[in-house]
Scaffold this motif. Structure first.
Motif, PDB file in Angstrom:
ATOM      1  N   ASN A  74      36.315  46.580  46.091  1.00  0.00           N
ATOM      2  CA  ASN A  74      34.859  46.410  46.112  1.00  0.00           C
ATOM      3  C   ASN A  74      34.367  46.135  44.697  1.00  0.00           C
ATOM      4  N   PRO A  75      34.566  44.915  44.206  1.00  0.00           N
ATOM      5  CA  PRO A  75      34.269  44.643  42.799  1.00  0.00           C
ATOM      6  C   PRO A  75      32.800  44.829  42.423  1.00  0.00           C
ATOM      7  N   LEU A  76      31.889  44.580  43.352  1.00  0.00           N
ATOM      8  CA  LEU A  76      30.467  44.660  43.020  1.00  0.00           C
ATOM      9  C   LEU A  76      30.024  46.084  42.681  1.00  0.00           C
ATOM     10  N   GLU A  77      30.777  47.083  43.102  1.00  0.00           N
ATOM     11  CA  GLU A  77      30.388  48.462  42.806  1.00  0.00           C
ATOM     12  C   GLU A  77      30.564  48.807  41.332  1.00  0.00           C
ATOM     13  N   TYR A  78      31.204  47.912  40.568  1.00  0.00           N
ATOM     14  CA  TYR A  78      31.428  48.191  39.150  1.00  0.00           C
ATOM     15  C   TYR A  78      30.332  47.611  38.258  1.00  0.00           C
ATOM     16  N   ILE A  79      29.385  46.928  38.867  1.00  0.00           N
ATOM     17  CA  ILE A  79      28.199  46.522  38.112  1.00  0.00           C
ATOM     18  C   ILE A  79      27.442  47.796  37.734  1.00  0.00           C
ATOM     19  N   GLY A  80      27.179  47.959  36.467  1.00  0.00           N
ATOM     20  CA  GLY A  80      26.535  49.182  35.989  1.00  0.00           C
ATOM     21  C   GLY A  80      27.517  50.213  35.471  1.00  0.00           C
ATOM     22  N   LYS A  81      28.767  50.128  35.916  1.00  0.00           N
ATOM     23  CA  LYS A  81      29.807  51.018  35.394  1.00  0.00           C
ATOM     24  C   LYS A  81      30.524  50.382  34.208  1.00  0.00           C
ATOM     25  N   LEU A  82      30.704  49.079  34.285  1.00  0.00           N
ATOM     26  CA  LEU A  82      31.319  48.323  33.197  1.00  0.00           C
ATOM     27  C   LEU A  82      30.196  47.650  32.416  1.00  0.00           C
ATOM     28  N   THR A  83      29.850  48.242  31.291  1.00  0.00           N
ATOM     29  CA  THR A  83      28.635  47.821  30.584  1.00  0.00           C
ATOM     30  C   THR A  83      28.906  47.154  29.240  1.00  0.00           C
ATOM     31  N   ASN A  84      30.125  47.261  28.729  1.00  0.00           N
ATOM     32  CA  ASN A  84      30.434  46.685  27.417  1.00  0.00           C
ATOM     33  C   ASN A  84      31.403  45.524  27.569  1.00  0.00           C
ATOM     34  N   CYS A  85      30.861  44.331  27.688  1.00  0.00           N
ATOM     35  CA  CYS A  85      31.694  43.136  27.777  1.00  0.00           C
ATOM     36  C   CYS A  85      30.810  41.925  27.501  1.00  0.00           C
ATOM     37  N   GLY A  86      31.460  40.840  27.108  1.00  0.00           N
ATOM     38  CA  GLY A  86      30.711  39.609  26.927  1.00  0.00           C
ATOM     39  C   GLY A  86      30.282  39.031  28.262  1.00  0.00           C
ATOM     40  N   SER A  87      31.236  38.919  29.182  1.00  0.00           N
ATOM     41  CA  SER A  87      30.948  38.409  30.522  1.00  0.00           C
ATOM     42  C   SER A  87      31.818  39.146  31.528  1.00  0.00           C
ATOM     43  N   LEU A  88      31.229  39.483  32.672  1.00  0.00           N
ATOM     44  CA  LEU A  88      31.911  40.260  33.705  1.00  0.00           C
ATOM     45  C   LEU A  88      32.236  39.363  34.893  1.00  0.00           C
ATOM     46  N   PHE A  89      33.501  39.327  35.268  1.00  0.00           N
ATOM     47  CA  PHE A  89      33.985  38.492  36.370  1.00  0.00           C
ATOM     48  C   PHE A  89      34.380  39.409  37.526  1.00  0.00           C
ATOM     49  N   LEU A  90      33.733  39.239  38.661  1.00  0.00           N
ATOM     50  CA  LEU A  90      33.853  40.198  39.757  1.00  0.00           C
ATOM     51  C   LEU A  90      34.612  39.599  40.938  1.00  0.00           C
ATOM     52  N   GLY A  91      35.776  40.152  41.205  1.00  0.00           N
ATOM     53  CA  GLY A  91      36.525  39.748  42.384  1.00  0.00           C
ATOM     54  C   GLY A  91      37.602  38.726  42.088  1.00  0.00           C
ATOM     55  N   GLU A  92      38.514  38.571  43.033  1.00  0.00           N
ATOM     56  CA  GLU A  92      39.692  37.740  42.806  1.00  0.00           C
ATOM     57  C   GLU A  92      39.399  36.250  42.824  1.00  0.00           C
ATOM     58  N   TYR A  93      38.179  35.863  43.226  1.00  0.00           N
ATOM     59  CA  TYR A  93      37.824  34.449  43.211  1.00  0.00           C
ATOM     60  C   TYR A  93      36.816  34.127  42.111  1.00  0.00           C
ATOM     61  N   ALA A  94      36.792  34.979  41.089  1.00  0.00           N
ATOM     62  CA  ALA A  94      35.980  34.719  39.894  1.00  0.00           C
ATOM     63  C   ALA A  94      36.863  34.840  38.656  1.00  0.00           C
ATOM     64  N   PRO A  95      37.878  33.966  38.525  1.00  0.00           N
ATOM     65  CA  PRO A  95      38.755  34.028  37.357  1.00  0.00           C
ATOM     66  C   PRO A  95      38.034  33.558  36.100  1.00  0.00           C
ATOM     67  N   GLU A  96      38.547  33.930  34.952  1.00  0.00           N
ATOM     68  CA  GLU A  96      37.895  33.614  33.679  1.00  0.00           C
ATOM     69  C   GLU A  96      37.656  32.118  33.466  1.00  0.00           C
ATOM     70  N   PRO A  97      38.582  31.220  33.819  1.00  0.00           N
ATOM     71  CA  PRO A  97      38.303  29.796  33.610  1.00  0.00           C
ATOM     72  C   PRO A  97      37.068  29.289  34.372  1.00  0.00           C
ATOM     73  N   LEU A  98      36.684  29.974  35.430  1.00  0.00           N
ATOM     74  CA  LEU A  98      35.440  29.623  36.113  1.00  0.00           C
ATOM     75  C   LEU A  98      34.258  29.727  35.153  1.00  0.00           C
ATOM     76  N   GLY A  99      34.274  30.771  34.323  1.00  0.00           N
ATOM     77  CA  GLY A  99      33.221  30.929  33.331  1.00  0.00           C
ATOM     78  C   GLY A  99      33.322  29.914  32.209  1.00  0.00           C
ATOM     79  N   ASP A 100      34.555  29.562  31.828  1.00  0.00           N
ATOM     80  CA  ASP A 100      34.753  28.571  30.768  1.00  0.00           C
ATOM     81  C   ASP A 100      34.173  27.213  31.145  1.00  0.00           C
ATOM     82  N   TYR A 101      34.435  26.787  32.362  1.00  0.00           N
ATOM     83  CA  TYR A 101      34.221  25.386  32.683  1.00  0.00           C
ATOM     84  C   TYR A 101      33.103  25.086  33.690  1.00  0.00           C
ATOM     85  N   TYR A 102      32.646  26.081  34.438  1.00  0.00           N
ATOM     86  CA  TYR A 102      31.836  25.670  35.582  1.00  0.00           C
ATOM     87  C   TYR A 102      30.645  26.570  35.908  1.00  0.00           C
TER      88      TYR A 102
END
Length: 221
Positions: free
Chosen positions: A126-154
């Motif tokens: 349940n990745p969405l339950e970690y919103i608010g728990k993980l507060t120190n990061c540049g960008s938060l990627f939630l779930g197995e279909y939100a890999p880091e390159p998604l943030g890089d390129y799209y």
């Protein structure tokens, strides 16, 4: 024009202002928080997606599962053979890679917040339950279909992100970064009188008597 210790200066009106948008940038970082449902194939791929940037890139997996940890290592060994920058990836993982096994996800989140990575992925049931728990990061990627390159390129959010732990106190570059703001203060005489004693007390505690005087002078008969 100078007169003793008092100076009067005339300045031209500034037509253009500047906004400071500097931040510490690089080396690249990824940290993955994973529970026992995480797919090691995805975790391995995502760790290497940042390790290929350079030999100083940081790739860290924090998981509650020994199985996920072990299988992620095997997946890295399998997948890296077909990657063009495998030498850089292997050196990066040897120098700056880590796998940390925790008793529970609360501890995993605590460590992640302390590290404050540039990119933080959550591979959990349940990745969405970690919103608010993980507060120190540049960008938060939630779930197995939100890999880091998604943030890089799209994906939409700006990808100029704080690194080196500065995500504990710094935000990603955004529209707000280009806005210079000022605060404003207006008090009536009665409102200032109500705050007078507190201000004077603080100023005197700091031995800044001119500060105190700037308040009290306004109420002299």
């Amino acid at each position: 024009v100078g007169s003793g210790n008092i100076f009067v200066a005339t300045a031209k009106k500034l037509l253009y202002g500047t906004v400071d948008i500097d931040m510490i940038a690089g080396p690249s970082e990824i940290l993955i928080v994973a529970d026992d449902t995480a797919n090691p194939k995805y975790a391995a791929a995502d760790l290497m997606s940042q390790a290929e940037h350079d030999k100083l890139a940081s790739s860290v997996l924090i998981t509650t599962s020994q199985r996920v940890a072990d299988e992620t290592v095997k997946e890295i060994e399998r997948q890296v053979a077909d990657l063009s920058r495998k030498d850089i990836i292997n050196t990066s993982l040897d120098n700056c890679g880590a796998i940390i096994i925790c008793d529970d996800m609360d501890k995993a989140c605590e460590i992640a917040n302390e590290i404050a990575p540039e990119h933080l992925e959550v591979l959990a049931a349940n990745p969405l339950e970690y919103i608010g728990k993980l507060t120190n990061c540049g960008s938060l990627f939630l779930g197995e279909y939100a890999p880091e390159p998604l943030g890089d390129y799209y994906a939409g959010p700006n990808h100029v992100l704080p690194t080196s732990g500065t995500a504990r106190f710094f935000s990603p570059l955004s529209v707000d970064s280009f806005i210079k703001k000022s605060s404003y203060i207006y008090y009536t005489r009665d409102k200032l009188y109500g705050a007078k004693e507190d201000i004077v007390r603080i100023a005197n505690r700091e031995r800044l008597t001119a500060h105190a005087n700037a308040i009290t002078v306004r109420f002299e008969d």
